[in-house]
Write an enzyme that holds these catalytic residues in place. Sequence first.
Site, PDB file in Angstrom:
ATOM      1  N   ASN A  23       0.807  -1.231   0.000  1.00 44.04           N
ATOM      2  CA  ASN A  23       0.000   0.000   0.000  1.00 44.04           C
ATOM      3  C   ASN A  23       0.838   1.278   0.000  1.00 44.04           C
ATOM      4  O   ASN A  23       0.396   2.320  -0.453  1.00 44.04           O
ATOM      5  CB  ASN A  23      -1.021  -0.004   1.149  1.00 44.04           C
ATOM      6  CG  ASN A  23      -0.386   0.174   2.505  1.00 44.04           C
ATOM      7  OD1 ASN A  23       0.764  -0.232   2.713  1.00 44.04           O
ATOM      8  ND2 ASN A  23      -1.099   0.753   3.438  1.00 44.04           N
TER       9      ASN A  23
ATOM     10  N   SER B  90       0.059  -7.358   7.615  1.00 45.50           N
ATOM     11  CA  SER B  90      -1.131  -7.792   8.355  1.00 45.50           C
ATOM     12  C   SER B  90      -0.770  -8.314   9.746  1.00 45.50           C
ATOM     13  O   SER B  90       0.349  -8.758   9.988  1.00 45.50           O
ATOM     14  CB  SER B  90      -1.853  -8.891   7.582  1.00 45.50           C
ATOM     15  OG  SER B  90      -1.105 -10.094   7.662  1.00 45.50           O
TER      16      SER B  90
ATOM     17  N   GLU C 281       4.697  -3.376  12.452  1.00 44.86           N
ATOM     18  CA  GLU C 281       3.700  -2.333  12.221  1.00 44.86           C
ATOM     19  C   GLU C 281       2.524  -2.994  11.528  1.00 44.86           C
ATOM     20  O   GLU C 281       2.667  -3.463  10.399  1.00 44.86           O
ATOM     21  CB  GLU C 281       4.337  -1.259  11.325  1.00 44.86           C
ATOM     22  CG  GLU C 281       3.687   0.053  11.443  1.00 44.86           C
ATOM     23  CD  GLU C 281       3.605   0.486  12.878  1.00 44.86           C
ATOM     24  OE1 GLU C 281       2.477   0.560  13.367  1.00 44.86           O
ATOM     25  OE2 GLU C 281       4.644   0.697  13.528  1.00 44.86           O
TER      26      GLU C 281
ATOM     27  N   CYS D  20      -2.983   1.987   6.526  1.00 43.91           N
ATOM     28  CA  CYS D  20      -3.096   1.499   7.912  1.00 43.91           C
ATOM     29  C   CYS D  20      -3.748   2.575   8.754  1.00 43.91           C
ATOM     30  O   CYS D  20      -4.372   2.299   9.759  1.00 43.91           O
ATOM     31  CB  CYS D  20      -1.726   1.216   8.514  1.00 43.91           C
ATOM     32  SG  CYS D  20      -0.699   0.254   7.479  1.00 43.91           S
TER      33      CYS D  20
HETATM   34  C1  UN1 Z   1       0.397   3.271   6.038  1.00 40.11           C
HETATM   35  O1  UN1 Z   1      -0.781   3.332   5.756  1.00 40.11           O
HETATM   36  O2  UN1 Z   1       0.900   2.193   6.358  1.00 40.11           O
HETATM   37  O3  UN1 Z   1       0.073   8.930   7.580  1.00 40.11           O
HETATM   38  C2  UN1 Z   1       1.313   4.424   5.983  1.00 40.11           C
HETATM   39  C3  UN1 Z   1      -0.164   8.455   6.481  1.00 40.11           C
HETATM   40  C4  UN1 Z   1       0.976   8.217   5.526  1.00 40.11           C
HETATM   41  C5  UN1 Z   1       1.596   6.894   5.792  1.00 40.11           C
HETATM   42  C6  UN1 Z   1       0.630   5.747   5.869  1.00 40.11           C
HETATM   43  N1  UN1 Z   1       1.941   9.265   5.669  1.00 40.11           N
HETATM   44  O4  UN1 Z   1      -1.304   8.177   6.126  1.00 40.11           O
END
Ligand code: UN1
Length: 493
Positions: A149, A226, A247, A281
């Site tokens: 992603n 995941s 993460e 995420c």
């Molecule tokens: C992610 O979705 O794993 O803060 C990273 C944010 C982006 C990074 C997302 N700068 O949404």
Amino acid sequence: MKLANYVNGKWQESSVAEYTAVLNPANGEELAQVPLSTERDVDIAVKAAKAAQKKWAKVPAPKRADYLFEIGRLMKQKKEQLAQVLTKEMGKVIEEARGEVQEGIDMAYYMAGEGRRLFGETTPSELADKFAMSVRSPIGVVGLITPWNFPVAIATWKSFPAIVAGNTFLWKPATETPMMANEMAQIFHEAKLPDGVANIVFGSGSEVGTAMVEHRDISVISFTGSTETGRKVAEAGGRNLKKVSLEMGGKNAVIVMEDANLELAVEGILWSAFGTAGQRCTACSRVIVHKDVKEELQNRLIDKIKTLTIGDGLDESVKVGPVINQKAIEKIHSYIGIGQEEGATLLVGGNILTYAPYNKGNYYAPTLFTDVAPDMRIAQEEIFGPVVSIIEVADFEEAIEVNNNVIYGLSSSIYTTDVNRVFKAQRDLDTGIVYINAGTTGAEIHLPFGGTKGTGNGHRDSGVAALDVFTEWKSIYVDYSGKLQRAQIDNEI
Ligand code: UN1
């Protein structure tokens, strides 16, 4: 185009001639063939990385940083080209792809600056004529496992701190997005990064990922992906006594209080829920709203969602691109039935776009549920698509409680104009990232990125905190008294 692994400064074919296709999620077009490498390929790469690390660790950190400045410069020069590849292989709209590449450029310059810091501490010794200090030491070969992603930004969060600190790395990108990794290999090559410092091996998590986690010469694994896979990585890493930084998922909420600027809240929700088609995420998948403004917020959201343009992200006017693949479509769609069975009301969307021109790609309609109870599955589980659930609450305390009542703890947000509530919220929201009067996405690279509870295991990407993952602390005592001085014994006054 057949992609090749990048090992020891050269493009090398995998030892097994098995490949899988990389498809453009916007139209199903085949973009490349990616090798499914094996344990043997991992082993070859780790040997190269291990040999290179001995020399790399001796290069002064400000010199190591010079390579990062050059990498940053090349990324900036190629920004548009990289963004185009990113949109084609991952699907996010071009404006966001440019933003993601910029995130990588920012990380390059920021971590290059660390080459002249990498601060440790000096502190008085408890004994006379004795000096005490701590320094950051490189760890060795680190293994990086990254998701599709954010195929470039997340890789830079991990690889740049790793190399400025004197480690070398083996990176396994997601098989869905190997072309970005190949672009980065070219940049590493053009920046003349010494052979073996950066190594990329393509392949599946079960084969390449497992071989990395089990490899005795990889000391650190930094993983984003995941929760299911992260748990396996942690288990195997634990058995092998590796440092594992994880993460994982999120179930991020925007809280809207009755005193909020609703126009602003609607904009923030739309951007953080439907940007990247909800595949961040950090994406907002819950809206926790005060009962007095629920109706109004809901109506405004419905109106705005209907205006979102969906399509191929290369079209500058498109706001919502495709999702990554058919498997994702099926997973997202399964939650529509789950939500309705549990009694939630579907307000907008809830369907796969199967008509032309969408039938060639993987498009899902931006979806809004309301009357969602906090413990319903759609309010608890990560869907990773453009689906949002509205949950009504009676007051501020309940809003905080609902926010925190999930297994994840990545990002949260509150819209309010009450300064007392702002400070209470930033204290009580149990997430690694908190936004006030902004949506749940948009983390900047010089702050720690990560989450509490089931989102991670206590480590952070990005910011100075990333250096903690890729360095060991070494405490050094220098006794210049010329005699034996025993700590805790010879220091009485
Ligand atoms: C992610 O979705 O794993 O803060 C990273 C944010 C982006 C990074 C997302 N700068 O949404």
